[in-house]
Write a protein that holds these residues in place. Structure first.
Motif, PDB file in Angstrom:
ATOM      1  N   SER A 261       0.721  -1.231  -0.078  1.00  0.00           N
ATOM      2  CA  SER A 261      -0.031  -0.017  -0.054  1.00  0.00           C
ATOM      3  C   SER A 261       0.829   1.265   0.022  1.00  0.00           C
ATOM      4  CB  SER A 261      -1.059  -0.001   1.117  1.00  0.00           C
ATOM      5  OG  SER A 261      -1.898   1.291   1.433  1.00  0.00           O
ATOM      6  N   ASP A 262       2.047   1.170   0.791  1.00  0.00           N
ATOM      7  CA  ASP A 262       2.941   2.339   0.973  1.00  0.00           C
ATOM      8  C   ASP A 262       3.655   2.807  -0.702  1.00  0.00           C
ATOM      9  OD1 ASP A 262       2.206   2.837   3.571  1.00  0.00           O
ATOM     10  OD2 ASP A 262       3.989   1.583   4.228  1.00  0.00           O
ATOM     11  N   LYS A 263       4.000   1.387  -1.302  1.00  0.00           N
ATOM     12  CA  LYS A 263       4.678   1.445  -2.353  1.00  0.00           C
ATOM     13  C   LYS A 263       3.804   1.974  -3.463  1.00  0.00           C
ATOM     14  CE  LYS A 263       6.815  -1.098  -5.740  1.00  0.00           C
ATOM     15  NZ  LYS A 263       7.457  -2.817  -6.437  1.00  0.00           N
ATOM     16  N   VAL A 264       2.462   1.752  -3.527  1.00  0.00           N
ATOM     17  CA  VAL A 264       1.584   2.218  -4.702  1.00  0.00           C
ATOM     18  C   VAL A 264       0.708   3.464  -4.314  1.00  0.00           C
ATOM     19  CG1 VAL A 264       1.471  -0.105  -5.915  1.00  0.00           C
ATOM     20  CG2 VAL A 264      -0.143   0.732  -4.011  1.00  0.00           C
ATOM     21  N   ALA A 265       1.000   3.760  -3.160  1.00  0.00           N
ATOM     22  CA  ALA A 265       0.082   4.998  -2.605  1.00  0.00           C
ATOM     23  C   ALA A 265      -1.286   4.701  -2.811  1.00  0.00           C
ATOM     24  CB  ALA A 265       0.741   6.308  -3.125  1.00  0.00           C
ATOM     25  N   ASN A 285      -8.758   5.781  -7.346  1.00  0.00           N
ATOM     26  CA  ASN A 285      -9.825   6.816  -7.106  1.00  0.00           C
ATOM     27  C   ASN A 285     -10.141   7.360  -8.576  1.00  0.00           C
ATOM     28  OD1 ASN A 285      -9.785   6.891  -4.524  1.00  0.00           O
ATOM     29  ND2 ASN A 285      -7.945   8.007  -4.384  1.00  0.00           N
ATOM     30  N   SER A 286      -9.502   7.170  -9.561  1.00  0.00           N
ATOM     31  CA  SER A 286      -9.480   7.905 -10.930  1.00  0.00           C
ATOM     32  C   SER A 286      -8.929   7.068 -12.000  1.00  0.00           C
ATOM     33  CB  SER A 286      -9.425   9.361 -11.085  1.00  0.00           C
ATOM     34  OG  SER A 286      -8.068   9.504 -10.776  1.00  0.00           O
ATOM     35  N   GLU A 287      -9.091   7.558 -13.183  1.00  0.00           N
ATOM     36  CA  GLU A 287      -8.246   7.014 -14.200  1.00  0.00           C
ATOM     37  C   GLU A 287      -6.710   7.402 -14.284  1.00  0.00           C
ATOM     38  OE1 GLU A 287      -8.266   4.733 -17.970  1.00  0.00           O
ATOM     39  OE2 GLU A 287      -9.843   5.076 -16.364  1.00  0.00           O
ATOM     40  N   LEU A 290      -5.164   5.045 -11.569  1.00  0.00           N
ATOM     41  CA  LEU A 290      -5.096   3.823 -11.994  1.00  0.00           C
ATOM     42  C   LEU A 290      -3.845   3.609 -12.901  1.00  0.00           C
ATOM     43  CD1 LEU A 290      -5.891   0.944 -12.570  1.00  0.00           C
ATOM     44  CD2 LEU A 290      -7.495   1.723 -14.400  1.00  0.00           C
ATOM     45  N   ASN A 291      -3.457   4.558 -13.849  1.00  0.00           N
ATOM     46  CA  ASN A 291      -2.383   4.685 -14.829  1.00  0.00           C
ATOM     47  C   ASN A 291      -1.267   4.981 -13.890  1.00  0.00           C
ATOM     48  OD1 ASN A 291      -4.013   4.450 -17.164  1.00  0.00           O
ATOM     49  ND2 ASN A 291      -4.369   6.345 -17.362  1.00  0.00           N
ATOM     50  N   ARG A 292      -1.575   5.681 -12.841  1.00  0.00           N
ATOM     51  CA  ARG A 292       0.178   5.642 -11.803  1.00  0.00           C
ATOM     52  C   ARG A 292       0.212   4.795 -11.348  1.00  0.00           C
ATOM     53  NH1 ARG A 292       0.563   6.138  -6.678  1.00  0.00           N
ATOM     54  NH2 ARG A 292      -1.897   6.198  -6.385  1.00  0.00           N
ATOM     55  N   ILE A 293      -0.644   3.965 -10.775  1.00  0.00           N
ATOM     56  CA  ILE A 293      -0.355   2.504 -10.049  1.00  0.00           C
ATOM     57  C   ILE A 293       0.246   1.615 -11.161  1.00  0.00           C
ATOM     58  CG2 ILE A 293      -1.342   0.566  -8.954  1.00  0.00           C
ATOM     59  CD1 ILE A 293      -3.528   2.541  -7.801  1.00  0.00           C
ATOM     60  N   ILE A 294      -0.296   1.722 -12.577  1.00  0.00           N
ATOM     61  CA  ILE A 294       0.085   0.678 -13.256  1.00  0.00           C
ATOM     62  C   ILE A 294       1.813   0.869 -13.784  1.00  0.00           C
ATOM     63  CG2 ILE A 294      -0.176  -0.147 -15.662  1.00  0.00           C
ATOM     64  CD1 ILE A 294      -3.197   0.534 -15.611  1.00  0.00           C
ATOM     65  N   GLU A 295       1.857   2.215 -13.891  1.00  0.00           N
ATOM     66  CA  GLU A 295       3.380   2.783 -14.233  1.00  0.00           C
ATOM     67  C   GLU A 295       4.219   1.957 -12.803  1.00  0.00           C
ATOM     68  OE1 GLU A 295       3.373   6.891 -14.685  1.00  0.00           O
ATOM     69  OE2 GLU A 295       2.268   6.726 -16.724  1.00  0.00           O
ATOM     70  N   ILE A 296       3.927   2.116 -11.633  1.00  0.00           N
ATOM     71  CA  ILE A 296       4.761   1.687 -10.589  1.00  0.00           C
ATOM     72  C   ILE A 296       4.974   0.305 -10.622  1.00  0.00           C
ATOM     73  CG2 ILE A 296       4.459   1.473  -8.017  1.00  0.00           C
ATOM     74  CD1 ILE A 296       3.213   4.030  -7.909  1.00  0.00           C
ATOM     75  N   LEU A 297       3.782  -0.584 -11.122  1.00  0.00           N
ATOM     76  CA  LEU A 297       3.814  -1.911 -10.861  1.00  0.00           C
ATOM     77  C   LEU A 297       4.770  -2.299 -12.255  1.00  0.00           C
ATOM     78  CD1 LEU A 297       0.196  -3.101 -10.177  1.00  0.00           C
ATOM     79  CD2 LEU A 297       2.168  -3.035  -8.676  1.00  0.00           C
ATOM     80  N   ASN A 298       4.901  -1.716 -13.235  1.00  0.00           N
ATOM     81  CA  ASN A 298       5.633  -1.871 -14.524  1.00  0.00           C
ATOM     82  C   ASN A 298       7.293  -1.489 -14.161  1.00  0.00           C
ATOM     83  OD1 ASN A 298       3.721  -3.129 -15.953  1.00  0.00           O
ATOM     84  ND2 ASN A 298       2.831  -1.270 -16.834  1.00  0.00           N
TER      85      ASN A 298
END
Length: 299
Positions: A261-265, A285-287, A290-298
């Motif tokens: 949770s801390d990593k992806v905020a 919370n928004s599109e 979501l894109n921000r989280i995807i970038e972190i996971l990639n």
């Protein structure tokens, strides 16, 4: 001995005079055998056949004998109702107990209202008349309701209006027909009450229904006793489910969700099922989020 001095069958008080009165002709439609539609007439018992539509299937022998003795002493107080089938041939619409008791009492004639009815009208008349009696058991009433609905194309609402009962009463009776045959027989033979039967309907498993039904009879349980037993059984089956519904998350898994949770905020959750499977949920919370989280996971 003249015909006027022959002994007539016993009649209720005032009924003999009614039968002999010219005022009994209320339709002015004479039948070929001299009887009058809409009137009360004395008919030979041998000319009357039973009503195939009668919902009553059981006649208590003691009660029938009591009625026989009453008829032998006091006569027929209320005439039976019949429909004309053909020359000197009639069929019962209502009054089968009186008809049977009169046969037992040895009467050769019986007072009867004569009506004309087709089969559906006769079915409705017989069923409604019998439903409104107090001595039908709950299964007989339920079967009568079912026949009226099925064979006369009535809705439950229309049926409730026709028999002057509440819609709830109709529904409660019809539900009894879902019970196993053994329990329905128990209702017919007064081994259990309708209250017992209604409680047993709520059990899903047929074998369990029968086991508890037998326990009710053996232990002479009241309806309240039965309801308490069913409540306890329900609690027993629901308690393990409640425990299984919320399998615990281990400390290691909890630490992981916190770090992730801390990593992806974003809020991260683990949803586990009793079977071992589940979901790892990342909330956004928004599109854009979501894109921000995807970038972190990639990364």
């Amino acid at each position: 001995m003249s015909s006027s001095s022959k002994k007539r069958p016993a009649l209720g008080k005032g009924l003999s005079a009614l039968l002999e009165s010219s005022l009994t002709d209320i339709t002015s439609e004479d039948l070929s055998d001299g009887s009058v539609l809409g009137s009360v007439a004395l008919l030979p018992i041998t000319s009357i056949e039973a009503n195939p539509f009668n919902p009553r299937t059981h006649f208590e022998e003691d009660a029938l004998n009591e009625l026989k003795d009453s008829i032998a002493t006091h006569g027929i107080i209320q005439p039976i109702t019949v429909r004309k089938l053909g020359r000197s041939k009639y069929q019962l619409i209502s009054g089968e107990r009186r008809f049977k008791a009169s046969q037992l009492a040895g009467l050769t004639e019986i007072p009867a209202y004569i009506r004309v009815a087709n089969d559906q009208t006769m079915l409705e008349m017989a069923l409604v008349e019998n439903i409104q009696r107090q001595d039908l058991n709950a299964i007989e009433v339920a079967l009568s309701y079912h026949r009226l609905i099925q064979e006369c194309n009535l809705t439950q609402e229309q049926l409730a209006q026709q028999v002057s009962k509440s819609r709830t009463s109709i529904t409660n009776h019809l539900r009894l027909l879902k019970l196993p045959a053994k329990i329905q027989l128990g209702v017919r033979e007064n081994e259990i009450s309708m209250g017992h039967a209604r409680a047993l309907v709520s059990i899903d498993d047929e074998q369990t229904q029968i086991e508890i039904f037998e326990r009710v009879i053996e232990e002479q349980l009241s309806v309240r006793d039965l309801e308490n037993i069913l409540r306890e059984e329900k609690n027993k089956t629901e308690e393990p489910k409640k425990k299984e519904a919320k399998p615990s998350v281990t400390h290691q898994q909890n630490d992981f969700t916190q770090d992730f949770s801390d990593k992806v905020a974003a809020k991260v959750q683990i949803k586990k099922q009793p079977t071992g499977n589940g979901k790892l949920i990342i909330n956004f919370n928004s599109e854009v989020d979501l894109n921000r989280i995807i970038e972190i996971l990639n990364e």
